[in-house]
Design a protein around this motif. Sequence first.
Motif: not given
Length: 173
Positions: A77, A80, A82, A99, A101, A140, A156, A161, A163
């Motif tokens: 993974r 970059t 998204r 996942i 981002r 988190s 974000s 950043d 996740e």
Amino acid sequence: MTALVRALRKERGLTLEAFAAQTDLTKSYVSKIERGQSTPSIAVAMRIARSLNVDVGQLFADDASRSRITIDRAPDRVGTERYHPIAPRMLGKGMSPFIVRPGREFANDPHPEHGGQEFLYVVAGSIELDHDSEIVTLNSGDGAYFDASLEHRMRSIGAVDAEVLVIACDDNR
């Protein structure tokens, strides 16, 4: 995703216009997706997958072979991307895990909702979740479970950043 969407659309004998109408997307937006100029949100990808009668994860997979178990390794993974689908080769899934981002700005997605429910779990960083015009901050370790038929998006925030593990469950699958 681009080549696969185009190939599946053509395999089903759909013109760009017919496919756009079937997915309730504009012809230009579908064309941008097929040419790799736009990355659809999970909601739009689910709409496309439903229209093409495939699992949404398959749209993001390089290999759509059948499997009874798939393993998603963290090193795979890195990058970059998204949206990174989890278990994209697994067919007949009742859930669509990703996942994500998220970017620093709320995505300007013309279709930020989809049928079913969604679960978010913030793996790293912090996000703002805008669900039906109510903005909630998640850090988190925090999670949210919500009605995905209402408009939703995330971004974000903070120094790291984010996740986010997103598990979408579409009522129509």
